[in-house]
Design a protein around this motif. Structure first.
Motif, PDB file in Angstrom:
ATOM      1  N   LEU A 162       0.796  -1.007   0.116  1.00 40.38           N
ATOM      2  CA  LEU A 162       0.001  -0.006   0.082  1.00 40.38           C
ATOM      3  C   LEU A 162       0.642   1.359  -0.221  1.00 40.38           C
ATOM      4  O   LEU A 162       0.502   2.295  -0.683  1.00 40.38           O
ATOM      5  CB  LEU A 162      -0.956  -0.004   1.054  1.00 40.38           C
ATOM      6  CG  LEU A 162      -2.127  -0.998   1.425  1.00 40.38           C
ATOM      7  CD1 LEU A 162      -2.822  -1.145   2.418  1.00 40.38           C
ATOM      8  CD2 LEU A 162      -2.726  -1.122  -0.243  1.00 40.38           C
ATOM      9  N   CYS A 165       1.466   2.022  -3.391  1.00 39.13           N
ATOM     10  CA  CYS A 165       0.384   2.811  -4.032  1.00 39.13           C
ATOM     11  C   CYS A 165       0.369   4.181  -3.626  1.00 39.13           C
ATOM     12  O   CYS A 165       0.241   5.016  -4.656  1.00 39.13           O
ATOM     13  CB  CYS A 165      -0.879   1.988  -3.521  1.00 39.13           C
ATOM     14  SG  CYS A 165      -1.141   0.504  -4.224  1.00 39.13           S
ATOM     15  N   LEU A 166       0.428   4.491  -2.391  1.00 35.14           N
ATOM     16  CA  LEU A 166       0.461   6.016  -2.001  1.00 35.14           C
ATOM     17  C   LEU A 166       1.391   6.731  -2.541  1.00 35.14           C
ATOM     18  O   LEU A 166       1.275   8.037  -2.372  1.00 35.14           O
ATOM     19  CB  LEU A 166      -0.117   5.742  -0.654  1.00 35.14           C
ATOM     20  CG  LEU A 166      -1.280   5.091  -0.016  1.00 35.14           C
ATOM     21  CD1 LEU A 166      -1.441   5.266   1.229  1.00 35.14           C
ATOM     22  CD2 LEU A 166      -2.604   5.757  -0.955  1.00 35.14           C
ATOM     23  N   GLU A 192      -7.586   5.796  -6.920  1.00 36.20           N
ATOM     24  CA  GLU A 192      -8.249   4.968  -5.904  1.00 36.20           C
ATOM     25  C   GLU A 192      -7.513   3.588  -5.588  1.00 36.20           C
ATOM     26  O   GLU A 192      -7.044   3.007  -6.382  1.00 36.20           O
ATOM     27  CB  GLU A 192      -9.695   5.123  -5.761  1.00 36.20           C
ATOM     28  CG  GLU A 192     -10.308   3.905  -6.715  1.00 36.20           C
ATOM     29  CD  GLU A 192     -11.682   3.802  -6.898  1.00 36.20           C
ATOM     30  OE1 GLU A 192     -12.328   4.227  -6.103  1.00 36.20           O
ATOM     31  OE2 GLU A 192     -12.185   2.988  -7.891  1.00 36.20           O
ATOM     32  N   VAL A 193      -7.618   3.312  -4.444  1.00 35.02           N
ATOM     33  CA  VAL A 193      -6.943   1.888  -4.008  1.00 35.02           C
ATOM     34  C   VAL A 193      -8.008   1.049  -3.422  1.00 35.02           C
ATOM     35  O   VAL A 193      -8.706   1.582  -2.326  1.00 35.02           O
ATOM     36  CB  VAL A 193      -5.797   2.000  -2.936  1.00 35.02           C
ATOM     37  CG1 VAL A 193      -5.283   0.541  -2.788  1.00 35.02           C
ATOM     38  CG2 VAL A 193      -4.676   2.686  -3.420  1.00 35.02           C
ATOM     39  N   CYS A 241      -9.185  -2.242  -1.555  1.00 24.48           N
ATOM     40  CA  CYS A 241      -8.628  -3.454  -0.937  1.00 24.48           C
ATOM     41  C   CYS A 241      -9.670  -4.317  -0.539  1.00 24.48           C
ATOM     42  O   CYS A 241     -10.758  -3.853   0.089  1.00 24.48           O
ATOM     43  CB  CYS A 241      -7.858  -3.072   0.156  1.00 24.48           C
ATOM     44  SG  CYS A 241      -6.253  -2.229   0.001  1.00 24.48           S
ATOM     45  N   VAL A 296      -4.828  -2.770   6.785  1.00 23.05           N
ATOM     46  CA  VAL A 296      -5.408  -2.135   5.669  1.00 23.05           C
ATOM     47  C   VAL A 296      -6.307  -1.214   6.178  1.00 23.05           C
ATOM     48  O   VAL A 296      -6.369   0.039   5.804  1.00 23.05           O
ATOM     49  CB  VAL A 296      -6.373  -3.145   4.720  1.00 23.05           C
ATOM     50  CG1 VAL A 296      -7.300  -2.304   3.716  1.00 23.05           C
ATOM     51  CG2 VAL A 296      -5.527  -3.958   4.048  1.00 23.05           C
ATOM     52  N   PHE A 323      -4.590   2.383   6.859  1.00 16.91           N
ATOM     53  CA  PHE A 323      -4.091   3.091   5.600  1.00 16.91           C
ATOM     54  C   PHE A 323      -5.326   3.611   5.304  1.00 16.91           C
ATOM     55  O   PHE A 323      -5.217   4.776   4.691  1.00 16.91           O
ATOM     56  CB  PHE A 323      -3.654   2.133   4.474  1.00 16.91           C
ATOM     57  CG  PHE A 323      -2.138   1.922   4.522  1.00 16.91           C
ATOM     58  CD1 PHE A 323      -1.120   2.509   3.801  1.00 16.91           C
ATOM     59  CD2 PHE A 323      -1.659   0.768   5.409  1.00 16.91           C
ATOM     60  CE1 PHE A 323       0.118   2.470   3.919  1.00 16.91           C
ATOM     61  CE2 PHE A 323      -0.157   0.679   5.409  1.00 16.91           C
ATOM     62  CZ  PHE A 323       0.487   1.279   4.701  1.00 16.91           C
ATOM     63  N   GLN A 324      -6.476   3.062   5.485  1.00 19.56           N
ATOM     64  CA  GLN A 324      -7.595   3.795   4.996  1.00 19.56           C
ATOM     65  C   GLN A 324      -8.081   5.043   5.789  1.00 19.56           C
ATOM     66  O   GLN A 324      -8.469   5.939   5.148  1.00 19.56           O
ATOM     67  CB  GLN A 324      -8.960   2.727   5.051  1.00 19.56           C
ATOM     68  CG  GLN A 324     -10.390   3.531   4.585  1.00 19.56           C
ATOM     69  CD  GLN A 324     -11.434   2.480   5.060  1.00 19.56           C
ATOM     70  OE1 GLN A 324     -11.378   1.605   6.061  1.00 19.56           O
ATOM     71  NE2 GLN A 324     -12.509   2.323   4.296  1.00 19.56           N
ATOM     72  N   ARG A 336      -8.337   8.073  -0.238  1.00 24.32           N
ATOM     73  CA  ARG A 336      -8.019   7.292  -1.620  1.00 24.32           C
ATOM     74  C   ARG A 336      -8.113   5.836  -1.390  1.00 24.32           C
ATOM     75  O   ARG A 336      -8.317   4.920  -2.398  1.00 24.32           O
ATOM     76  CB  ARG A 336      -6.696   7.645  -2.380  1.00 24.32           C
ATOM     77  CG  ARG A 336      -6.991   9.027  -2.890  1.00 24.32           C
ATOM     78  CD  ARG A 336      -5.706   9.465  -3.577  1.00 24.32           C
ATOM     79  NE  ARG A 336      -4.367   9.373  -2.673  1.00 24.32           N
ATOM     80  CZ  ARG A 336      -3.206   9.807  -2.957  1.00 24.32           C
ATOM     81  NH1 ARG A 336      -2.807   9.968  -4.338  1.00 24.32           N
ATOM     82  NH2 ARG A 336      -2.400   9.501  -2.125  1.00 24.32           N
ATOM     83  N   VAL A 337      -7.834   5.088  -0.178  1.00 25.97           N
ATOM     84  CA  VAL A 337      -8.093   3.975   0.145  1.00 25.97           C
ATOM     85  C   VAL A 337      -9.355   3.350   0.679  1.00 25.97           C
ATOM     86  O   VAL A 337     -10.009   3.854   1.564  1.00 25.97           O
ATOM     87  CB  VAL A 337      -7.145   3.384   0.934  1.00 25.97           C
ATOM     88  CG1 VAL A 337      -7.078   2.098   1.361  1.00 25.97           C
ATOM     89  CG2 VAL A 337      -5.638   3.842   0.848  1.00 25.97           C
TER      90      VAL A 337
END
Length: 831
Positions: free
Chosen positions: A40, A43-44, A52-53, A55, A68, A71-72, A77-78
């Motif tokens: 992740l 990704c960021l 957007e990601v 998961c 996860v 990160f959200q 964007r997660v």
């Protein structure tokens, strides 16, 4: 373009979180706690911000979901979705695809990472090229720093641009391992959604779960482009990749990979029907399926030895024996021993004894084996069999088959493709038994024998050379033949010595049979009266075959000619035949010139038909310098014309036993061979006796009842005299020849080693020269650097001088201006 330059809404005033994302990165995760954070983070860290990601957690039982969620909380964007029960990554990606807000999709496994420019470069390419599928490079990394370079190479995209029907066969080429990884591409979401909609919504796949969607998505793509940049970082043997299987339970799991490829078969056939077969969709699918089977086979080979047959049975029950064999022949040739050990699993019940025989060979060009094939077809027809001849190529046809014998080609782009054609031939012509004349010349022959066994057709293999030929050639083929000859119903050799050798190697079904007459012998009447030497003419010597040094020692013919000249024997020598890779007519002419016999040696090239017969009829003696032969048809052809034969000894030959038409000397002793030829030319009575003995020997060789012999062979009723037990005499011949060949090869190896040492010494000299040159270049470079430093000093000084001059010029200009002002004031005062 910089990271913040826009293709649309990248730089507008709306916050990133509220925009429609340009790309959705879908991350299916399951128990990836150890590395999902790094995934992740990659990704960021993208240089393109508007993405957007998504998961999708597939019921992880470790701390993956908590990571996860962290990160959200940090980045809007997660987005996170949960599957309460484990439904497979296939279903997790489905959720992500139908929840995605963007037009374009990237995929990331939870144990891998993206390069920082992955979104930007792939998106820009898709937009600028108007492509619905973008491929990019993959970097393979491993914690140990060691990973298979070939695997990494296979993951790279080879095609820069494909459109419409080119795309599927370009990305899933027949005969190549299927690379069904979603994360190698940027996708137009439409392709993925349509692919999923073609399959059951509740389908769960736990092995090879990328492959169905990749295959269908690629099949529907209209424009594919690729870029070289390696945008995906694949961690080798991390997470679910790699691993080993050691028992039946684990093998069943790997066997489930077939669920993935079989799940799309119906959809693939519908697409093929809609579009027609011009796009090769079925060929690509068939190859991809065989590719999956080969992966399962590799795991099967790693199962414990006591469970291998059981696991192979599971695979055969699933896909059938022919697909297993075709898969191994195409993608896993090293697995042949695994299949051979467990061959009982692949065999179908043998067909009831029938009357249709398939004879296979490489081609029907010129050559001894090809002549045997044609003659054998005639003999089998005469015995009442139906005969079909199949060859691997129709190029260079020289021989004509008897009327009523079809000639077919075993076509295909790979061994697996050729096996498919071979099975089709067996079925189309209702073949009951196969005779393979090519097993000494093509290493994939065991796959064809296994394929035939899988449909109940046994194979008889014909060995067209002396059993010690691999030792003579300095290779390891004897071991592979020992391993795989048990696949054959019968192994036909050409002498009792060959039978002894193979029986001593454990091949109990070895027999020997004479070769049938060549087409040349069948087309002409046999001579009845012996020859006599015409008086007052030079002795006419002849040799014919392929001009080849390794086995036929054709250079020795020139040495025989030079020795005959020294013996003051009037003669002329005709050498008939085509060139070979290791010797040409031009090289022989040069050697003849060097030995001073160029005016006595005639090299007409290859002759056929009446031209060849006429040349042989004009000869007096046939000379043979072969070092190794199995059943030299030229010898029988020469003797049928009443020609005495002067040759190097080949004591294992069946046709040499009690053959008084042969005058033999020790191998390689060309001077003794010349003396024997001289003796024959001087003794007219002896010449006529040897000529008569040649006719008698050829009569015996030609008067076998081949129809009866072949009928007995095919029915398994050959007498014991054709399969004798090894004797001391045969063992002595084999031992003596093995020692001879080993010592010859030792000399070759010694010469080879000396040549290598010479090359190394030469390379060292070259290396020393290079080092000296490098030292000279370094010295020149140092001088140039010094000159450059001096030049820079001069330039700096010039610059300093220039600055001084500029200052002086400005000062002078100031004085000039002051003087002008004073002069102007003085003039005004005077006025």
């Amino acid at each position: 373009m910089t990271p913040n330059e826009s293709w649309g809404d990248q730089n507008d005033s709306v916050s990133v979180a509220s925009r429609v994302p340009d790309v959705s990165i879908i991350v299916a995760v399951h128990n990836d706690e150890g590395w999902i954070g790094a995934a992740l983070d990659s990704c960021l860290a993208q240089t393109w911000e508007n993405f957007e990601v998504i998961c999708v957690d597939d019921a992880s039982t470790d701390g993956t979901l908590a990571v996860v969620r962290e990160f959200q909380a940090r980045d809007s964007r997660v987005r996170v979705f949960e599957q309460e029960e484990n439904k497979s990554a296939f279903q997790a990606r489905r959720v992500g695809i139908f929840e995605a807000k963007s037009k374009y999709i990237l995929f990331l496994d939870g144990d891998d990472e993206l390069a920082r420019d992955a979104v930007r470069l792939s998106l820009q390419t898709a937009r600028s090229e108007e492509a619905d599928l973008v491929g990019f490079g993959v970097e393979v990394i491993a914690a140990s720093g060691d990973h298979p370079r070939r695997f990494e190479s296979d993951l790279q995209h080879k095609q820069p641009l494909l459109v419409a029907e080119e795309i599927l066969p370009g990305l899933f080429p027949a005969g190549k391992v299927a690379q069904g990884h979603l994360w190698r591409y940027l996708w137009d979401i439409r392709l993925l959604q349509e692919a999923y909609e073609m399959l059951p919504s509740d389908l769960q796949l736990y092995r090879a779960n990328d492959l169905p969607i990749v295959f269908l998505g690629v099949a529907m793509s209209q424009k594919y482009v690729s870029i070289d940049e390696r945008l995906y970082r694949y961690w080798f043997r991390r997470g679910g990749s790699g691993g080993s299987t050691v028992d039946r339970a684990a093998f069943r799991f790997y066997l489930s990979a077939l669920d993935a490829i079989e799940s799309i078969e119906g959809s693939v056939r519908r697409l093929a029907l809609e579009r027609g077969e011009s796009n090769g969709i079925l060929a690509s699918y068939e190859s991809a399926k065989l590719s999956v089977i080969h992966v399962v086979l590799r795991y099967g080979e790693r199962v414990r030895a006591d469970e291998q047959m059981t696991c192979l049975s599971l695979l055969v029950d699933r896909v059938g024996p022919s697909d297993v064999i075709r898969s191994a022949a195409t993608f896993f040739t090293s697995g042949l021993s695994y299949l051979a050990r467990n061959r009982k699993v692949l065999e179908a019940p043998v067909k009831p004894s029938g009357r249709t025989v398939l004879i296979t060979a490489g081609n029907l060009a010129s050559g001894g084996v090809q002549g045997v094939v044609v003659s054998q077809a005639s003999q089998l027809l005469e015995a009442g069999f139906k005969v079909v001849v199949a060859v691997r190529t129709l190029n260079g046809l020289v021989h004509d088959l008897p009327v009523g014998v079809p000639l077919v080609e075993i076509s295909g782009d790979s061994s697996g493709g050729k096996i498919s054609t071979y099975l089709d031939i067996l079925a189309e012509y209702h073949v009951d038994i196969a005779i393979d004349h090519w097993i000494l010349y093509k290493d994939d022959w065991p796959f064809f024998a296994l394929a035939a066994k899988s449909v109940g057709v046994p194979t008889i293999g014909w060995l067209h050379n002396f059993a010690l030929r691999p030792m003579f050639d300095f290779n390891t083929r004897t071991s592979s033949l020992t391993d795989y000859l048990p696949l054959l119903r019968q192994v036909v050799t050409l002498s009792a010595a060959d039978v002894a050798f193979w029986k001593l190697r454990g091949i109990s079904q070895a027999v020997y049979l004479p070769n049938p007459p060549s087409p040349m012998l069948l087309d002409r009447p046999q001579r009845s009266e012996p020859r006599t030497l015409p008086s007052g003419q030079p002795l006419r010597l002849v040799w014919w075959g392929r001009i080849q040094q390794h086995t036929k020692r054709v250079r020795d013919l020139i040495e025989v000619a030079a020795s005959l000249r020294d013996l003051e024997v009037p003669f002329e020598l005709t050498i008939i035949g085509p060139d070979s890779p290791d010797l040409t007519s031009a090289q022989l002419r040069e050697l003849a010139a060097n030995r001073g016999v160029e005016d006595l040696v005639n090299l007409p090239g290859p002759l056929h038909g009446d031209a060849l017969v006429d040349a042989l009829e004009d000869a007096d003696i046939y000379v043979c310098t072969s070092a190794i032969e199995g059943y030299p048809l030229t010898l029988i052809e020469a003797q049928s014309m009443g020609l005495p034969v002067a040759m190097y000894e080949l004591p294992w030959l069946a046709v040499a036993q009690d053959n008084q038409g042969l005058v033999t000397v020790t191998q390689g002793d060309y001077r003794s061979l010349a003396r024997e030829i001289s003796r024959l030319s001087d003794d007219l009575t002896e010449y006529e006796r040897v000529s008569r003995a040649s006719l008698e020997a050829s009569s015996i060789a030609l008067n076998h009842n081949f129809s009866e012999l072949y009928s007995d062979l095919l029915s398994g009723a050959l007498g014991d005299e054709f399969s004798p037990e090894p004797s001391i005499e045969m063992a002595r011949i084999l031992l003596d020849r093995a020692i001879d060949f080993q010592e010859q090869n030792s000399g070759k190896e010694l010469r080879y080693q000396k040549r290598i040492l010479g090359q190394l010494a030469s390379e060292k000299k070259d290396s020393d020269k290079i080092r000296k040159r490098a030292a000279g270049y370094a010295e020149k470079n140092a001088k140039l650097q010094n000159d450059l430093r001096r030049l820079r000093t001069w330039i700096d000084r010039l610059k300093e001088n220039s600055q001084v001059q500029q200052q002086e010029l400005r000062r002078l200009r100031g004085w000039n201006s002051k003087l002008r002002n004073r002069l102007s004031s003085s003039s005004a005062t005077n006025d």
